[in-house]
Enzyme design. Sequence first.
Site, mmCIF file in Angstrom:
data_model
loop_
_atom_site.group_PDB
_atom_site.id
_atom_site.type_symbol
_atom_site.label_atom_id
_atom_site.label_comp_id
_atom_site.label_asym_id
_atom_site.label_seq_id
_atom_site.Cartn_x
_atom_site.Cartn_y
_atom_site.Cartn_z
ATOM 1 N N GLU A 1 35.258 36.531 28.379
ATOM 2 C CA GLU A 1 33.945 37.156 28.285
ATOM 3 C C GLU A 1 33.585 37.415 26.826
ATOM 4 O O GLU A 1 32.443 37.215 26.411
ATOM 5 C CB GLU A 1 33.913 38.474 29.070
ATOM 6 C CG GLU A 1 33.954 38.315 30.584
ATOM 7 C CD GLU A 1 35.334 38.012 31.118
ATOM 8 O OE1 GLU A 1 36.312 38.104 30.343
ATOM 9 O OE2 GLU A 1 35.446 37.686 32.317
ATOM 10 N N HIS B 1 35.862 47.419 39.544
ATOM 11 C CA HIS B 1 34.784 46.475 39.845
ATOM 12 C C HIS B 1 33.511 47.184 40.290
ATOM 13 O O HIS B 1 32.631 46.552 40.869
ATOM 14 C CB HIS B 1 35.171 45.560 41.017
ATOM 15 C CG HIS B 1 36.237 44.553 40.725
ATOM 16 N ND1 HIS B 1 37.480 44.612 41.300
ATOM 17 C CD2 HIS B 1 36.241 43.447 39.955
ATOM 18 C CE1 HIS B 1 38.204 43.578 40.898
ATOM 19 N NE2 HIS B 1 37.481 42.853 40.085
HETATM 20 C C1 LIG Z 1 37.927 40.138 32.796
HETATM 21 C C2 LIG Z 1 37.824 39.401 34.075
HETATM 22 N N1 LIG Z 1 37.027 38.324 34.161
HETATM 23 C C3 LIG Z 1 36.915 37.659 35.319
HETATM 24 C C4 LIG Z 1 37.616 38.063 36.429
HETATM 25 C C5 LIG Z 1 37.430 37.333 37.746
HETATM 26 N N2 LIG Z 1 38.637 36.592 38.094
HETATM 27 C C6 LIG Z 1 39.577 37.114 38.904
HETATM 28 S S1 LIG Z 1 40.886 36.117 39.085
HETATM 29 C C7 LIG Z 1 40.208 34.922 38.107
HETATM 30 C C8 LIG Z 1 40.949 33.650 37.839
HETATM 31 C C9 LIG Z 1 42.217 33.872 37.090
HETATM 32 O O1 LIG Z 1 42.929 32.693 36.996
HETATM 33 P P1 LIG Z 1 44.437 32.625 36.485
HETATM 34 O O2 LIG Z 1 44.660 33.646 35.437
HETATM 35 O O3 LIG Z 1 44.742 31.233 36.140
HETATM 36 O O4 LIG Z 1 45.320 33.098 37.723
HETATM 37 P P2 LIG Z 1 45.427 32.442 39.184
HETATM 38 O O5 LIG Z 1 44.380 33.104 40.009
HETATM 39 O O6 LIG Z 1 45.251 30.991 39.047
HETATM 40 O O7 LIG Z 1 46.769 32.816 39.694
HETATM 41 C C10 LIG Z 1 38.953 35.334 37.640
HETATM 42 C C11 LIG Z 1 38.085 34.531 36.795
HETATM 43 C C12 LIG Z 1 38.429 39.202 36.285
HETATM 44 N N3 LIG Z 1 39.159 39.686 37.317
HETATM 45 N N4 LIG Z 1 38.521 39.841 35.113
#
Ligand SMILES: Cc1ncc(C[n+]2csc(CCOP(=O)(O)OP(=O)(O)O)c2C)c(N)n1
Lengths: 437, 375
Positions: free
Chosen positions: B105, B174
């Site tokens: 972000e 959230h």
């Molecule tokens: C600061 C923030 N931005 C966006 C999100 C929304 N979000 C939750 S999980 C996720 C994906 C994370 O992917 P990764 O770190 O690769 O872990 P995975 O889910 O693949 O295990 C996103 C974008 C969040 N929780 N926090």
Amino acid sequence: MRPVLRARIPLTLPASRRAFTPSTLRPGIRQPPDSDTVRFPGAVESKFTHELSFHRPQDVPAMPTYRFINAEGVVVDKKSKLDIGKEKALKMYKDMVTASVMDLIMYDSQRQGRISFYMVSAGEEGIAVGSAAALHDEDVIYSQYREQGALMYRGYTLDEFMSQLFANKKDYGKGRNMPVHYMSERLRLFPISSPLATQIPHAVGAAYALKLDNSPNIVMCYFGEGAASEGDFHAALNIAATRDCPVVFLCRNNGYAISTPTLEQYKGDGIASRGIGYGIETIRVDGNDIMAVYAATKAARETASKRQKPVLIEAMSYRVSHHSTSDDSFAYRAKVDVEEWKRRDNPITRFRKWLEANNWWSGDEETALRTQTRKDVLRAFTKAEKESKPAVREIFTDVFKHATPELQEQREELRRIIEAYPEEYDLGEYDGGKAGI
Amino acid sequence: MLFNSTKTFLTRRALGAAIKTPVVPAVARLPVAVKLSQVRYNSSGTKEYTVRDALNEALAEELEQNPKVFILGEEVAQYNGAYKVTKGLLDRFGEKRVIDTPITEHGFAGMAVGAALHGLQPVCEFMTWNFAMQAIDQIINSGAKTHYMSGGIQPCNVTFRGPNGFAAGVAAQHSQDYSAWYGSIPGLKVVSPWSAEDAKGLLKAAIRDPNPVIVLENELLYGQSFPMSEAAQKSDFVVPIGKAKIERAGTDVTIVSLSRCVGQSLVAADNLQSKYGVSAEVINLRSVKPLDVETIVESVKKTKNLVAVESGFPMFGVGSEILALAMEYMFDTLDTPAQRVTGAEVPTPYAQGLEALSFPDEHIIEKKVAQLLRV
Ligand SMILES: Cc1ncc(C[n+]2csc(CCOP(=O)(O)OP(=O)(O)O)c2C)c(N)n1
């Protein structure tokens, strides 16, 4: 007139603040004459060159991926001796299976509307369990949200999982956090935090605290490759390296961050290449190989504890599940791809091949384990679903360590009202009922 | 590269010309005919729009009309946005104008500010405003202040948008309402739509406004349908920033509200009418900053009673601000002390029962007004 802020800053520093006198300073870096190597403050071992050429990432070979056993379950690292006897191996196996069985049941239960949200770890059980198996009991864990296998290995019970998921009175978070945001004081697992990557600098802070304590323990920090795009990841690795913090960073690189494929998440050689950039010892492992994860984590733990240095492990895997119960991944990837991955390789079946080759596991035992695990999960599920909710008094607790006088007054008022009109309030589903206030 | 923008900010005017050569893919020239699934028609020319579709239409129209506009954020392109607000825009406008970013972000908000400093009009989506906390330095220290600190030379026409406030069962991290946070920053404009018309008109105004604008949407409203007048369906429709709207005229009490609480206040107003014969005027703020003080003052002159309703935390919030204004500008007109209904002073809990207790509802608003008027 405004007070003049500057006046507060003393013109001469007090003696205690004048620690850096020229005599106590280390000699600075100097460039010796005629040297063929740069000795500037920012780089000290760099050779001078008269070739104008850029280092191109594509010219650097990708960091290799370590395997202990191959996809057939055959040991390929003949040199390393792993201290995994039958008992430990079976525990590791059973915990992976339990995590996957629990995942299936909880995913379905969300679909039935019995819990509001869930995240499965299918395909990544080996990373979570294998790494946790290499930790010591007193080590600290900061995790993202897909590491239920690690908690399982540590001894987080099915009852504890279910209580959190159903937000009942035994949920340590008292119903205040979303499902899968586990925590455990007993197991030194810090509460899972929703904003991505925030746990990574926290882990470094915790590691620094252990260091100041001269503790032999380390911090284990889990995160996904998507989270590693956040600023917090970069800040954390840099500070851990500059402050020599005893922390093991473990990145689960599972190919997707919700819908964002890894290839759009970054352009470099995975997350591992960044470790080198920050001056951190790094290894990439095959995440479908629980033995490799175990071996790497054990060695990393040793480095963190004995040499007081951070280590980065990148564990490669594939997220065969949807991101969460709020996601339908077939909107952005083909179902056949997922089926293919499931069929071809999987941390559970791979490890099972190895166990069977050792004659430590049989088809009958497999059937028995799965039947029993299902039963155990469902028993915990039913129990947690029926369990009462936290006591009504908890409405007023924990915003602050000590309730403010206003809050205490409000609580007293609620008590008075409930006592005055007992028929109006049915508090049967809360712990302690009316006495719970 | 998105646009030819190698010049420094001092040559912005020259750049403006360069930018006018649009790099708009052919598909983008399609008429803005709405390809939206959920639009429902009725005889008077008014249509039912969901808030989601209204936002989508606003984005499509601005992308269509102005080549400087582009959209960036997590999963806004291929995935159509976490809440599908950007649905179909990638297909229509191409991957140079609707771009997916890595999960950072701070990085993409900063990139949006940078592109705006360079003369573009980026629309930056946050999956939720909660995640914009990671980017708040870019929004406030760079986005909001550069115009002032550069002596007015360097504008920053960026729009930040996303769902704000609580949704269902997503807990404290959230569920925050940022109206008061951004509303307190000089240099930012802040809007908070309730209806589909608000959503479309305010988002378009935000994109066109030369200042950085914060658009605080609401996840629980995305799927809600509202009538959209014929005028509002046109591509030149905007809702002016800084003007409130009287959603329901009344004579006995003024209820000032914003976002989802406007709908709740309207229900409460109907109940007050039918139960007590109380005629409540409901003002939809639409803009948090600038705040339309005049509309509130004029209304209170008529009703002599004021209640502010919001779902943010109680202290230092939108409600506090309105009550302070009441003290400054309406002291002599008020028959009763102005009151506020707000969210509870607690990090939003996950459990359904606790969550419900943390925010105002129709019943609480009705009760508060009834108490105030002693009916
Ligand atoms: C600061 C923030 N931005 C966006 C999100 C929304 N979000 C939750 S999980 C996720 C994906 C994370 O992917 P990764 O770190 O690769 O872990 P995975 O889910 O693949 O295990 C996103 C974008 C969040 N929780 N926090």
